[in-house]
Design a protein around this motif. Structure first.
Motif, PDB file in Angstrom:
ATOM      1  N   LYS A 150       0.837  -1.193   0.000  1.00  0.00           N
ATOM      2  CA  LYS A 150       0.000   0.000   0.000  1.00  0.00           C
ATOM      3  C   LYS A 150       0.872   1.243   0.000  1.00  0.00           C
ATOM      4  N   GLN A 152       0.852   5.597   0.020  1.00  0.00           N
ATOM      5  CA  GLN A 152       0.046   6.759   0.397  1.00  0.00           C
ATOM      6  C   GLN A 152       0.526   8.015  -0.336  1.00  0.00           C
ATOM      7  N   SER A 160      -4.757   6.726  -1.281  1.00  0.00           N
ATOM      8  CA  SER A 160      -3.762   5.655  -1.326  1.00  0.00           C
ATOM      9  C   SER A 160      -3.989   4.780  -2.551  1.00  0.00           C
ATOM     10  N   GLN A 162      -3.192   0.638  -3.879  1.00  0.00           N
ATOM     11  CA  GLN A 162      -2.776  -0.707  -3.503  1.00  0.00           C
ATOM     12  C   GLN A 162      -2.166  -1.362  -4.738  1.00  0.00           C
ATOM     13  N   SER A 175      -7.764   3.938  -4.270  1.00  0.00           N
ATOM     14  CA  SER A 175      -8.646   3.905  -3.106  1.00  0.00           C
ATOM     15  C   SER A 175      -9.904   4.749  -3.295  1.00  0.00           C
TER      16      SER A 175
END
Length: 226
Positions: A150, A152, A160, A162, A175
């Motif tokens: 993950k 940010q 964020s 993934q 996200s």
């Protein structure tokens, strides 16, 4: 009984109205038959070539003359854009929604040859003398898996991405909307989605673990320790 004078006045007014209508129709016909001429000294062939966006090396288009227009074909993708001429060095095209015209202005160098184009007044593209498309490489599964995790946003901590490993590359999930994007490797730390001209460039620490990724060559995402 209607007088002769009244009748003549009505006839005159009717005749005058017909003359006005006829004049308007003639004006419209002339306008449609003879559109405004575009003064252009530069031949369309001079615009042909391969152009690369200066701040995204993976966004490349090939321009080809077609009649009185230019066709821009994305290299590595399916997008095709029709450029309509407005003046000698000015063109325009419709945006993806088809409701707004995007201005395109070409520039000439000291030798008088087309060498640059400005898109929407802010995006600069350079005409290339030659172009070699990016080449995919094959990586070992462990070389790909180490990048998973993950990440940010460097500017907005509420956002964020993934990143997960696939058999031959990476898949990114956003996200904020759940959208997933696939990437193919160009090296151990560089991945690309060609149709979107979307690159991911990872930075690793001394131990070989990723610490951040640069997306689109502009947005930094920091790896979250899990």
């Amino acid at each position: 009984m209607t007088s002769i004078k009244t009748t003549m006045n009505r006839v005159c007014r009717f005749t005058f109205t017909l003359l006005l209508v006829a004049s308007a129709i003639t004006t419209i016909a002339k306008t449609q038959k003879h559109p405004t001429a575009i003064i252009a000294d530069t031949q369309l062939k001079a615009f042909e070539g391969t152009y690369q966006q200066t701040d995204n090396e993976y966004r490349v288009y090939k321009l080809v003359a077609d009649g009185n227009k230019l066709i821009a074909q994305q290299l590595g993708g399916d997008q095709k854009i029709t450029l309509t001429r407005k003046s000698d060095l000015e063109f325009e095209f419709l945006d993806d929604d088809g409701d707004e015209k995007v201005p395109v202005v070409f520039k000439k160098g000291e030798t008088g040859e087309i060498n640059q184009v400005i898109l929407a007044g802010k995006q600069t593209w350079t005409k290339l003398k030659s172009y070699t498309p990016p080449k995919e490489v094959q990586l070992k599964p462990e070389q790909i898996k180490v990048l998973a995790g993950k990440y940010q946003s460097d500017v907005r901590t509420d956002l964020s991405i993934q990143i997960s490993a696939t058999a031959d590359g990476l898949i990114l999930k956003q996200s904020w909307d759940g959208k997933e994007i696939n990437f193919k490797p160009l090296s151990e730390v560089l991945f690309l989605n060609s149709p979107l001209c979307f690159s991911l460039k990872f930075t690793k620490d001394a131990g070989g673990s990723p610490v951040k990724v640069l997306a689109f060559n502009r947005d930094t995402w920091n790896k979250i320790k899990e």
